[in-house]
Enzyme design. Structure first.
Site, short mmCIF file in Angstrom:
data_model
loop_
_atom_site.label_atom_id
_atom_site.label_comp_id
_atom_site.label_asym_id
_atom_site.label_seq_id
_atom_site.Cartn_x
_atom_site.Cartn_y
_atom_site.Cartn_z
N SER A 262 75.05 34.07 43.12
CA SER A 262 74.27 34.44 41.95
C SER A 262 72.80 34.48 42.31
O SER A 262 72.36 33.80 43.24
CB SER A 262 74.47 33.41 40.85
OG SER A 262 73.98 32.16 41.34
N LYS A 263 72.06 35.27 41.52
CA LYS A 263 70.66 35.43 41.92
C LYS A 263 69.82 34.20 41.65
O LYS A 263 68.72 34.10 42.18
CB LYS A 263 70.06 36.71 41.34
CG LYS A 263 69.95 36.83 39.87
CD LYS A 263 69.19 38.13 39.56
CE LYS A 263 69.39 38.50 38.11
NZ LYS A 263 69.40 39.88 37.81
N ARG A 264 70.32 33.27 40.89
CA ARG A 264 69.56 32.03 40.72
C ARG A 264 69.53 31.23 42.02
O ARG A 264 68.60 30.50 42.29
CB ARG A 264 70.18 31.17 39.61
CG ARG A 264 69.55 31.42 38.26
CD ARG A 264 70.07 30.45 37.21
NE ARG A 264 71.52 30.42 37.18
CZ ARG A 264 72.24 29.34 37.39
NH1 ARG A 264 71.66 28.18 37.65
NH2 ARG A 264 73.56 29.38 37.33
#
Ligand code: GLU
Length: 490
Positions: A262-264
């Site tokens: 995920s981009k987090r």
């Protein structure tokens, strides 16, 4: 495996990816594309790009073009797709609505699908009730048995409705995943899936199955997250009386904590990898290793080698952790495998070269820095002292620990005098000249070389000093040393 599935394996592969244009092109798209395309190439089949743009609420107009250019950048070209042409135009699902309607009316006629008029309020109330009673969440089939004629007149009167799949009440749905073996699900566990939404657009499930059939897809190679949807797809294939393709669900890329990438927690946009200066071959090599390991443990390879050795059936079912440190290492390895002219070209065409740098200058300087180059975007920073006069060094940097101002002044002056008298400014001449300076002054090595390095590059981490001097040339070197002398003297 049913007989249809094993037949699919014998045919020339026709495989596809179906990315959704909902944002930046995702690294997972490249991951799945790599395996699909390689499998197609190995069997001299076709790799198809289909745009899954039926979710209009998440649709982003710019995204499609970004997907095309990211795949092209990676060299993952496709044989059929939007714009590129192919015998099954159109390849955008939003342009194939008639096709899905036809498919769904076939399903309604055969009693495998039905219109559902339940309102959103009813569905959410149902959900709440099921949650409270700790029951399986899903549609309760309230509209299943509405009389066909009644349903038809309600539709004609414009009543909002969806079309649902009529999942058999009993029995089970079975299919084989080429990596995970037989999968069996009790039909009572499968929801009466929506096939056509109230906006008239198909759901993912219907559109993908309808198109996979229409395009003659032999192998559905996609991310593991779709495994849970596959029983629903199998039911649609069966209801349409169509053979199943071979299913193969590739493990998801994961963050270090094992959650889905995920981009987090990780960069996921292919544009990011390009902007950072990762080479396409390094990113592909990295992605290949996330799902597969070569028998010879040779981790650095090009795509020809990969195509030779890879077998889609050998994909791992483990949980590959996305490790940027490994990608950095691979990128450095691939940078060093490139010819200097090729690397120069990439730096220029990808916009990593300083604007004032000529091609010739880049080719000259590159061999000095490739050993320590990890991403192409570091090039400018590592070489800025070459292309432009750097900011003057700090006085403290010109005076090494345990040395003093006078020593640095003497060392720099002696170096300048020795270097300025050299006719031939080559490493062969520079080395003995500096050795002599060192001997005459009887300084410790760093007392001469540290100030000299800072005087000409203003930094500690510049490449081999003698190479730097030779490349900068006598005039520049002497002028910069003079400036540092003035700085120390002021
Ligand atoms: N649109 C889906 C995705 O982005 C396609 C899944 C499939 O390949 O069936 O992953």
């Amino acid at each position: 495996m049913n007989t249809h599935q094993s037949e699919a394996q014998c045919r020339t592969p026709r495989v596809r990816i179906a990315p959704s244009p909902t944002g930046d092109p995702h690294v997972g798209t490249a991951y799945v594309a790599l395996f699909n395309r390689t499998h197609a190439r190995q069997g001299e089949g076709e790799f198809i790009l289909r745009i899954d743009d039926t979710d209009r609420s998440r649709y982003q107009e710019s995204s499609e073009g970004q997907i095309f250019s990211a795949l092209n950048w990676l060299g993952l070209d496709w044989d059929e797709g939007p714009e590129g042409g192919g015998p099954h135009q159109p390849y955008r699902q939003s342009e194939r609505l008639d096709h899905y309607r036809e498919c769904v009316s076939q399903l309604i006629d055969s009693g495998n699908a039905y219109p559902c008029f339940c309102t959103e309020e009813r569905i959410s109330e149902l959900r709440e009730k099921q949650k409270a009673a700790k029951e399986r969440l899903g549609y309760d089939g309230a509209c299943r048995n509405i009389d066909k004629a009644e349903a038809q007149s309600r539709i004609e009167a414009g009543e909002t409705h969806v079309i649902r799949l009529k999942v058999p009440d009993s029995g089970e749905t079975t299919f084989t995943d080429a990596l995970r073996g037989e999968v069996k699900v009790a039909n009572s566990e499968i929801d009466d899936q929506i096939l056509i939404k109230s906006d008239g657009f198909p759901t993912y499930h219907l559109a993908n199955v309808a198109d996979d059939i229409a395009f003659g897809i032999t192998d559905v190679i996609r991310a593991e997250e779709w495994l849970i949807s596959t029983p629903k797809h199998v039911l649609i294939y069966e209801a349409l009386n169509q053979p199943l393709p071979r299913f193969l669900h590739v493990s998801l890329l994961r963050n270090a904590d094992k959650s889905k990438i995920s981009k987090r927690k990780n960069p996921v946009s292919l544009d990011w990898f390009r902007q950072e200066g990762f080479l396409p071959e390094a990113l592909l090599n990295f992605l290949a290793l996330m799902g597969w390991a070569p028998d010879d443990d040779e981790e650095v390879f090009d795509m020809d080698t990969f195509q030779e050795k890879f077998r889609v059936e050998k994909l791992s079912t483990g949980a590959p952790i996305f490790d940027l440190t490994k990608l950095d290492w691979l990128n450095g390895m691939h940078i060093r495998r490139l010819e200097i002219e090729d690397l120069t070209e990439r730096l220029i065409s990808e916009g990593f070269a300083p604007p004032e740098a000529s091609r010739e200058q880049i080719t000259t300087i590159l061999p000095l820095v490739t050993e320590r180059l990890t991403r192409l975007n570091e090039f400018s920073d590592k070489t800025e002292w070459f292309f432009a006069e750097p900011n003057p060094p700090a006085i403290e940097d010109l005076i090494p620990k345990k040395s003093d101002k006078t020593t640095s002044l003497q060392a720099l002056t002696a170096a300048k005098d020795a270097l300025s008298s050299l006719d031939d400014f080559t490493p062969e001449k520079i080395i003995p000249a500096l050795d002599e300076v060192l001997e005459t002054g009887s300084w410790k090595k760093p007392f001469l070389f540290m100030p000299l390095r800072f005087a000409v590059t203003s930094r500690r981490d510049s490449p081999d000093l003698v190479d730097v001097l030779a490349i900068l040339g006598r005039e520049t070197v002497c002028a910069r040393i003079r400036k540092s002398i003035e700085l120390l003297d002021s």
